[in-house]
Write a protein that holds these residues in place. Structure first.
Motif, PDB file in Angstrom:
ATOM      1  N   ASP A   1       0.812  -1.214   0.000  1.00 32.39           N
ATOM      2  CA  ASP A   1       0.000   0.000   0.000  1.00 32.39           C
ATOM      3  C   ASP A   1       0.852   1.274   0.000  1.00 32.39           C
ATOM      4  OD1 ASP A   1      -2.312  -1.538   0.104  1.00 32.39           O
ATOM      5  OD2 ASP A   1      -2.390  -1.493   2.303  1.00 32.39           O
ATOM      6  N   LEU A   2       2.122   1.144   0.354  1.00 38.24           N
ATOM      7  CA  LEU A   2       3.008   2.307   0.417  1.00 38.24           C
ATOM      8  C   LEU A   2       3.548   2.612  -0.975  1.00 38.24           C
ATOM      9  CD1 LEU A   2       5.013   1.377   3.625  1.00 38.24           C
ATOM     10  CD2 LEU A   2       3.132   3.025   3.443  1.00 38.24           C
ATOM     11  N   LYS A   3       3.305   3.807  -1.434  1.00 39.20           N
ATOM     12  CA  LYS A   3       3.771   4.249  -2.745  1.00 39.20           C
ATOM     13  C   LYS A   3       4.668   5.472  -2.550  1.00 39.20           C
ATOM     14  CE  LYS A   3       1.074   1.264  -4.719  1.00 39.20           C
ATOM     15  NZ  LYS A   3       1.590  -0.062  -4.765  1.00 39.20           N
ATOM     16  N   PHE A   4       5.920   5.340  -2.952  1.00 37.91           N
ATOM     17  CA  PHE A   4       6.891   6.407  -2.778  1.00 37.91           C
ATOM     18  C   PHE A   4       7.183   7.095  -4.097  1.00 37.91           C
ATOM     19  CE2 PHE A   4       7.688   3.416   0.622  1.00 37.91           C
ATOM     20  CZ  PHE A   4       7.896   4.229   1.724  1.00 37.91           C
ATOM     21  N   LYS A   5       7.505   8.369  -4.007  1.00 35.16           N
ATOM     22  CA  LYS A   5       8.009   9.135  -5.139  1.00 35.16           C
ATOM     23  C   LYS A   5       9.255   9.875  -4.650  1.00 35.16           C
ATOM     24  CE  LYS A   5       4.151   9.724  -8.180  1.00 35.16           C
ATOM     25  NZ  LYS A   5       3.479  10.610  -9.077  1.00 35.16           N
ATOM     26  N   ILE A   6      10.019  10.339  -5.604  1.00 32.09           N
ATOM     27  CA  ILE A   6      11.237  11.074  -5.304  1.00 32.09           C
ATOM     28  C   ILE A   6      11.065  12.507  -5.779  1.00 32.09           C
ATOM     29  CG2 ILE A   6      13.740  11.197  -5.687  1.00 32.09           C
ATOM     30  CD1 ILE A   6      12.852   8.685  -4.183  1.00 32.09           C
ATOM     31  N   GLY A   7      11.353  13.470  -4.881  1.00 30.46           N
ATOM     32  CA  GLY A   7      11.263  14.881  -5.240  1.00 30.46           C
ATOM     33  C   GLY A   7      12.368  15.289  -6.201  1.00 30.46           C
ATOM     34  N   LYS A   8      12.301  16.503  -6.646  1.00 29.09           N
ATOM     35  CA  LYS A   8      13.235  17.031  -7.638  1.00 29.09           C
ATOM     36  C   LYS A   8      14.694  16.845  -7.229  1.00 29.09           C
ATOM     37  CE  LYS A   8      14.327  21.368 -10.021  1.00 29.09           C
ATOM     38  NZ  LYS A   8      13.992  22.778 -10.155  1.00 29.09           N
ATOM     39  N   TYR A   9      14.973  16.964  -5.939  1.00 27.64           N
ATOM     40  CA  TYR A   9      16.351  16.865  -5.457  1.00 27.64           C
ATOM     41  C   TYR A   9      16.637  15.549  -4.742  1.00 27.64           C
ATOM     42  CZ  TYR A   9      16.408  21.756  -6.695  1.00 27.64           C
ATOM     43  OH  TYR A   9      16.321  22.935  -7.393  1.00 27.64           O
ATOM     44  N   GLY A  10      15.778  14.548  -4.952  1.00 35.01           N
ATOM     45  CA  GLY A  10      16.058  13.214  -4.432  1.00 35.01           C
ATOM     46  C   GLY A  10      15.427  12.863  -3.103  1.00 35.01           C
ATOM     47  N   LYS A  11      14.630  13.763  -2.525  1.00 36.06           N
ATOM     48  CA  LYS A  11      13.994  13.463  -1.239  1.00 36.06           C
ATOM     49  C   LYS A  11      12.747  12.608  -1.463  1.00 36.06           C
ATOM     50  CE  LYS A  11      12.343  15.576   3.035  1.00 36.06           C
ATOM     51  NZ  LYS A  11      12.149  16.824   3.785  1.00 36.06           N
ATOM     52  N   PRO A  12      12.691  11.412  -0.839  1.00 33.60           N
ATOM     53  CA  PRO A  12      11.515  10.548  -1.017  1.00 33.60           C
ATOM     54  C   PRO A  12      10.314  11.055  -0.217  1.00 33.60           C
ATOM     55  CG  PRO A  12      13.099   9.492   0.436  1.00 33.60           C
ATOM     56  CD  PRO A  12      13.716  10.776  -0.021  1.00 33.60           C
ATOM     57  N   PHE A  13       9.133  10.754  -0.706  1.00 40.64           N
ATOM     58  CA  PHE A  13       7.898  11.082   0.003  1.00 40.64           C
ATOM     59  C   PHE A  13       6.832  10.075  -0.407  1.00 40.64           C
ATOM     60  CE2 PHE A  13       7.824  13.439  -3.948  1.00 40.64           C
ATOM     61  CZ  PHE A  13       6.518  13.330  -4.403  1.00 40.64           C
ATOM     62  N   LEU A  14       5.793   9.973   0.411  1.00 38.51           N
ATOM     63  CA  LEU A  14       4.669   9.099   0.078  1.00 38.51           C
ATOM     64  C   LEU A  14       3.814   9.795  -0.971  1.00 38.51           C
ATOM     65  CD1 LEU A  14       3.456   7.652   3.495  1.00 38.51           C
ATOM     66  CD2 LEU A  14       4.464   6.401   1.587  1.00 38.51           C
ATOM     67  N   SER A  15       3.553   9.119  -2.054  1.00 36.48           N
ATOM     68  CA  SER A  15       2.764   9.740  -3.117  1.00 36.48           C
ATOM     69  C   SER A  15       1.269   9.659  -2.843  1.00 36.48           C
ATOM     70  CB  SER A  15       3.078   9.089  -4.461  1.00 36.48           C
ATOM     71  OG  SER A  15       2.743   7.723  -4.432  1.00 36.48           O
ATOM     72  N   ASN A  16       0.849   8.736  -1.971  1.00 38.96           N
ATOM     73  CA  ASN A  16      -0.584   8.581  -1.722  1.00 38.96           C
ATOM     74  C   ASN A  16      -1.030   9.217  -0.409  1.00 38.96           C
ATOM     75  OD1 ASN A  16       0.960   6.579  -0.517  1.00 38.96           O
ATOM     76  ND2 ASN A  16      -0.619   5.011  -0.641  1.00 38.96           N
ATOM     77  N   ASP A  17      -0.143  10.003   0.247  1.00 37.23           N
ATOM     78  CA  ASP A  17      -0.518  10.724   1.467  1.00 37.23           C
ATOM     79  C   ASP A  17       0.539  11.774   1.746  1.00 37.23           C
ATOM     80  OD1 ASP A  17      -1.434  11.658   3.885  1.00 37.23           O
ATOM     81  OD2 ASP A  17      -1.092   9.818   4.982  1.00 37.23           O
TER      82      ASP A  17
END
Length: 175
Positions: free
Chosen positions: A45-61
């Motif tokens: 259920d955890l979906k991660f994305k990477i910001g412009k400078y490489g910082k990961p974040f949850l894309s679904n929250d």
């Protein structure tokens, strides 16, 4: 490894040394287990994305923010509802040239006046890293212009020591 995204697996495998691959793998497992506990969800259920400078974040929250750092024997995970950056570093001898290339004049003064210059350097460095990780840009050309000993009223930076390591956490207090 099969529980991680292809991107994360590739990042882990691209480290040259086994100890770095293991630290990165453990960091990935730590964040996943912690977020699964917070959200009471499955790993898938955890979906991660990477910001412009490489910082990961949850894309679904976007409610929970997190940041990771690791250095030799330690992994440091920070989780907050505010923007957060963390850094941990083993205290060691520093290269004097770094302070003039990376630090604000008041940070340089702090290090030069310190009894233990290696400790003072590490304190400022972890604060600097935590600050830039908090704002999500990574270390930028603005690095010398930010005084992390007094970062302004919107930011709170705390630093502590454990064993022969310094660690800092930076939170952004939005209005």
């Amino acid at each position: 490894m099969t529980h991680l995204s292809d991107e994360r697996q590739n990042k882990i495998l691209n480290y040259r040394q086994d100890k770095d691959r293991i630290r990165s793998l453990y960091s990935s497992i730590l964040i996943r287990l912690t977020l699964m506990r917070i959200y009471k969800c499955k790993n898938t259920d955890l979906k991660f994305k990477i910001g412009k400078y490489g910082k990961p974040f949850l894309s679904n929250d976007n409610k929970i923010k997190f940041n990771l750092s690791h250095s030799e024997d330690y992994i440091f995970l920070g989780i907050s509802e505010k923007l957060i950056g963390v850094d941990i570093e083993k205290i060691r001898h520093y290269d004097n040239a770094i302070i003039y290339n990376c630090f604000h004049p008041l940070e340089i003064d702090y290090i030069q006046k310190a009894r233990n210059k290696d400790l003072a350097f590490c304190i400022v460095w972890t604060r600097k890293e935590a600050y830039f990780k908090c704002i999500g840009t990574g270390l930028s050309k603005e690095i010398k212009h930010i005084n992390t000993l007094n970062p302004g009223k919107s930011f709170t930076i705390k630093t502590n020591l454990i064993d022969s390591y310094a660690y800092s956490i930076c939170l952004y207090e939005s209005n």
